[in-house]
Design a protein around this motif. Structure first.
Motif: not given
Ligand code: DTB
Length: 316
Positions: A1-23
């Motif tokens: 099974m592939k390891q699921a990303p941790t909540p911390g990793t998901i939070q870092a994706i979610h919280d990044q600056p909007f232009p970076d997230l959208v890109r």
């Protein structure tokens, strides 16, 4: 099974600056999908109301006093008429839902199996949402031509336990397992606007990412507050928060369909366009969802045309 990303990793994706997230979401979307194409799904409520479950967001629970008039299981002919109309309007998937904790084995379940067979014979992909099911039921649905089963986790485990008391998060996970083991595709997503925090949204995405394999389709619903339900007074979710969740979902699940589901029209055309850019590639279209108003097929086709996009299976 592939390891699921941790909540911390998901939070870092979610919280990044909007232009970076959208890109990042756009890059991911362009890599795996045709970004000009949107899947059209039409919903049909095969049975409504009188539900034993107490989901705080739902118009159909017998625990709440809402305007909804309960309806028993629909006749096959009227479902097929709806499916044909949906097909003519450009929908490729027909999603059928029944109210209730589960569908009783016997005549009710056999009736739905017959409908699934008939919809599949029309050349549409039947999807059903029938509440909790066991492995034998899942296998019979698969044999009848059902493509995919919808069963949402709704939110984080903590929020789930706050909004539903008549069944557990683990019972839902067991249904998802039965669906998967029968070889059906899994459609599993959630609802924004239940009073959850950003942290709950991260944990909800973490639960989805921990499913093995991850869902084939992920509906993101926005709460439509129903008068008479405990959540009737919930404040609307700011559209940019919806976009952040969609973009994060696209990055986490590059090959899953992301469906902008209930509550979509509250976004307006601009935020819907932004959601499409960030990876949403499926919608529920049609004047009615299950109990609440939807968005007319013609206006959805017009919105896509305006954006130089089109519904799947239709060019231009
Ligand atoms: C899902 O995620 N959304 C659909 C479906 N799965 C069954 C339901 C939307 C219902 C919206 C509220 C209503 O119309 O009652």
């Amino acid at each position: 099974m592939k390891q699921a990303p941790t909540p911390g990793t998901i939070q870092a994706i979610h919280d990044q600056p909007f232009p970076d997230l959208v890109r990042r979401a756009m890059e991911c979307h362009h890599q795996h999908w045709n970004p000009r194409e949107i899947q059209f799904c039409v919903l049909d409520a095969l049975r409504t109301g009188n539900c034993s479950e107490d989901c705080a967001y739902c118009a159909q629970s017998a625990h709440h006093t809402t305007e909804l008039k309960p309806n028993p299981l629909k006749e096959e002919a009227s479902v097929l008429a709806g499916a044909l109309q949906a097909k003519a309007a450009g929908a490729t998937r027909y999603c059928m839902a029944t109210s209730g904790r589960a569908l009783r084995e016997g005549p009710d379940f056999e009736h739905v199996l017959g409908i699934v067979r008939a919809v599949s014979d029309l050349g549409m992909e039947p999807c059903v949402s029938l509440g909790l099911i066991n492995s034998a039921q899942a296998r019979r649905l698969k044999a009848a031509g059902c493509a995919i089963y919808n069963h949402n986790l709704d939110s984080s485990r903590l929020v789930y336990e706050r909004i539903v008391s008549t069944h557990t998060f683990d019972e839902r996970l067991a249904t998802i397992r039965a669906v998967r083991d029968a070889g059906l595709q899994v459609c599993c997503g959630g609802i924004l606007g239940l009073g959850e925090s950003v942290n709950d949204r991260i944990h909800f995405l973490h639960e989805l990412a921990s499913l093995d394999p991850v869902p084939d389709a992920i509906p993101i619903n926005i709460l439509v507050p129903i008068p008479g339900t405990p959540l009737e007074g919930m404040p609307p979710v700011p559209p940019l928060e919806v976009i952040r969740v969609i973009a994060t979902t696209r990055i986490l699940f590059p090959t899953s369909r992301i469906r902008l589901a209930a509550g979509r029209s509250s976004l307006g055309p601009e935020a819907q366009a932004l959601a499409f850019l960030c990876g949403a590639n499926s919608i529920f279209t049609g004047e009615k969802l299950l109990t609440t108003p939807g968005s007319e097929v013609d206006s959805d086709q017009a919105l896509l045309r305006n954006l130089g996009m089109h519904s799947e299976g239709r060019v231009g």
